[in-house]
Design a protein around this motif. Structure first.
Motif, short mmCIF file in Angstrom:
data_model
loop_
_atom_site.label_atom_id
_atom_site.label_comp_id
_atom_site.label_asym_id
_atom_site.label_seq_id
_atom_site.Cartn_x
_atom_site.Cartn_y
_atom_site.Cartn_z
N TRP A 129 -12.76 23.95 78.71
CA TRP A 129 -11.64 23.55 78.51
C TRP A 129 -11.29 21.85 78.44
O TRP A 129 -11.76 21.30 80.03
CB TRP A 129 -9.89 23.84 80.36
CG TRP A 129 -9.34 24.24 79.85
CD1 TRP A 129 -8.22 23.03 80.57
CD2 TRP A 129 -8.42 24.49 79.18
NE1 TRP A 129 -7.15 23.23 79.99
CE2 TRP A 129 -7.08 24.46 78.70
CE3 TRP A 129 -8.79 26.11 77.92
CZ2 TRP A 129 -5.54 24.72 78.28
CZ3 TRP A 129 -7.47 26.11 77.28
CH2 TRP A 129 -5.45 25.74 77.13
N GLU A 130 -11.10 21.07 77.76
CA GLU A 130 -10.86 20.02 77.88
C GLU A 130 -11.91 19.90 78.17
O GLU A 130 -13.19 19.65 77.36
CB GLU A 130 -9.75 18.99 78.71
CG GLU A 130 -8.52 20.11 77.49
CD GLU A 130 -7.04 19.50 78.35
OE1 GLU A 130 -7.19 18.70 79.58
OE2 GLU A 130 -6.01 19.85 77.85
N HIS A 164 -9.38 33.45 81.82
CA HIS A 164 -8.02 33.62 81.28
C HIS A 164 -6.81 32.25 80.79
O HIS A 164 -5.84 32.24 81.26
CB HIS A 164 -7.16 34.41 81.89
CG HIS A 164 -7.93 36.05 82.03
ND1 HIS A 164 -8.23 37.30 81.24
CD2 HIS A 164 -9.34 36.28 83.26
CE1 HIS A 164 -9.37 37.74 81.91
NE2 HIS A 164 -9.95 37.45 82.94
N THR A 165 -7.88 31.36 79.71
CA THR A 165 -7.11 30.07 79.51
C THR A 165 -5.19 30.16 79.36
O THR A 165 -5.17 29.19 79.48
CB THR A 165 -7.81 29.18 78.45
OG1 THR A 165 -7.62 30.06 76.83
CG2 THR A 165 -8.72 28.96 79.30
N HIS A 166 -5.23 31.19 78.64
CA HIS A 166 -3.14 31.22 78.06
C HIS A 166 -2.87 32.40 79.25
O HIS A 166 -1.83 32.14 79.02
CB HIS A 166 -3.28 31.61 77.26
CG HIS A 166 -3.73 30.50 75.77
ND1 HIS A 166 -3.24 29.60 75.54
CD2 HIS A 166 -4.88 31.15 75.82
CE1 HIS A 166 -4.04 28.55 74.80
NE2 HIS A 166 -5.16 29.52 74.30
N ARG A 167 -3.54 32.59 80.33
CA ARG A 167 -2.37 33.81 81.14
C ARG A 167 -2.17 33.16 82.53
O ARG A 167 -2.68 32.09 83.08
CB ARG A 167 -3.25 34.95 81.39
CG ARG A 167 -2.99 35.18 82.56
CD ARG A 167 -3.74 36.67 82.76
NE ARG A 167 -2.89 38.12 83.79
CZ ARG A 167 -3.60 39.35 84.47
NH1 ARG A 167 -4.69 39.24 83.68
NH2 ARG A 167 -3.18 39.98 85.71
N GLU A 212 -1.59 24.09 86.16
CA GLU A 212 -0.03 23.75 86.15
C GLU A 212 0.06 25.10 87.27
O GLU A 212 0.07 26.54 86.86
CB GLU A 212 0.61 23.58 84.97
CG GLU A 212 0.19 24.72 84.08
CD GLU A 212 1.58 24.53 82.75
OE1 GLU A 212 1.95 23.33 83.11
OE2 GLU A 212 1.22 25.02 81.58
N ARG A 220 -1.74 28.54 86.30
CA ARG A 220 -2.64 28.44 85.08
C ARG A 220 -2.85 27.01 84.40
O ARG A 220 -2.61 26.01 85.05
CB ARG A 220 -1.88 28.96 83.40
CG ARG A 220 -0.48 28.05 83.36
CD ARG A 220 -0.29 28.99 81.75
NE ARG A 220 0.63 27.56 81.25
CZ ARG A 220 1.41 28.25 80.34
NH1 ARG A 220 2.23 28.97 79.69
NH2 ARG A 220 2.50 26.86 79.69
N LYS A 222 -3.96 23.68 82.44
CA LYS A 222 -2.19 23.07 81.23
C LYS A 222 -2.11 23.65 80.25
O LYS A 222 -3.07 22.59 79.97
CB LYS A 222 -1.89 21.70 81.96
CG LYS A 222 -0.58 21.14 81.62
CD LYS A 222 -0.30 19.79 82.24
CE LYS A 222 0.80 19.19 81.17
NZ LYS A 222 1.73 20.06 81.64
N GLN A 223 -1.78 24.02 79.34
CA GLN A 223 -1.89 23.22 78.06
C GLN A 223 -1.73 22.67 77.13
O GLN A 223 -0.58 21.38 77.70
CB GLN A 223 -0.56 24.63 77.21
CG GLN A 223 -0.44 25.57 77.75
CD GLN A 223 -1.77 26.98 77.91
OE1 GLN A 223 -1.77 26.98 76.42
NE2 GLN A 223 -2.13 27.25 79.00
N SER A 224 -2.98 22.19 76.60
CA SER A 224 -2.57 20.96 75.94
C SER A 224 -1.59 20.38 74.80
O SER A 224 -0.98 21.40 74.06
CB SER A 224 -3.07 20.88 74.99
OG SER A 224 -4.70 21.03 75.35
N SER A 225 -0.62 19.75 74.61
CA SER A 225 0.63 18.68 73.66
C SER A 225 0.15 18.93 72.44
O SER A 225 -1.17 18.92 72.12
CB SER A 225 1.00 18.03 74.56
OG SER A 225 0.01 17.14 74.73
#
Length: 225
Positions: A129-130, A164-167, A212, A220, A222-225
């Protein structure tokens, strides 16, 4: 990952639970089928190790009812009966594997790992993840190539997020996935672990909100912007 062990032989149950815990699995033990069923209705499990000869609710009926209810977690059956009829019966009601007692502990552990890998076959052993990398085969985490030491529970929380990166996971859901029934903590414990994870990630160079908080819901990555 969390495993339910349904076994009425206390000696076998304790020995197997100790071996699984040493491999960083979270283990709940039920000494009869009815208690095991009650656990399944309350908690999430990645895999069940199920004896066939059980008081209250036998393993065949247990497995059959699970599959009829739509539960899809892998199930390994344990039995002292080494006959093809018993094996066929166990597999026909939905068991994924069948191990005869007395069993070799290392072989059983290998079968458990194989079934768990099958359950997450769509995910590689190395999760990224990143700039964060988690190698589940070595239980190692690095950020931009720099190794980070986490406690076993911190590691499992981070692994849960990376699988579960988006959960978004609430504190109660994190507890359900990663703590055994006998050791359920208060939700404040999760908050402490998240704080420690953030501090260690920050020291390695990650942003302070790499994990975040979604207020009112949980945590979860943090989602990439």
């Amino acid at each position: 990952m969390k495993i339910l062990l349904v076994e009425d032989d206390e000696r076998i149950a304790l020995a197997l639970a100790e071996a699984l815990t040493d491999q960083h699995y979270v283990v709940d033990i039920a000494s009869d089928g009815q208690v095991g069923w009650e656990f399944v209705e309350i908690f999430f499990y990645d895999l069940i190790v199920l004896d066939i000869m059980l008081p209250q609710l036998d393993g065949i009926s247990f497995c059959q009812q699970l599959r009829r209810r739509g539960y899809s977690m892998p199930i390994i059956m344990l039995t002292a009966k080494d006959t093809s009829t018993d094996k066929v019966m166990g597999l026909d009601v939905g068991a994924d594997d069948y191990v005869v007692k007395p069993f070799d502990l290392q072989e059983l552990m290998a079968r458990i790992r194989a079934l768990l890998r099958r359950g997450i076959a769509i995910l590689p052993p190395v999760l990224e993840w990143e700039d964060l990398c988690l190698d589940s085969s070595k239980l190692e985490v690095t950020y931009k190539g720099k190794s980070i030491h986490f406690s076993p529970k911190e590691y499992r929380i981070l692994e849960l997020f990376m699988r579960h990166t988006h959960r978004v996971f609430s504190r109660s859901e994190i507890i359900e996935h990663l703590w055994s029934f006998e050791k359920i903590p208060g939700e404040e414990t999760v908050k402490v672990h998240i704080k420690s994870l953030r501090q260690k990630l920050k020291l390695a160079g990650a942003s302070t909100d790499f994990i975040e908080t979604i207020y009112g819901l949980g945590y979860r990555l943090k989602q990439s912007s």
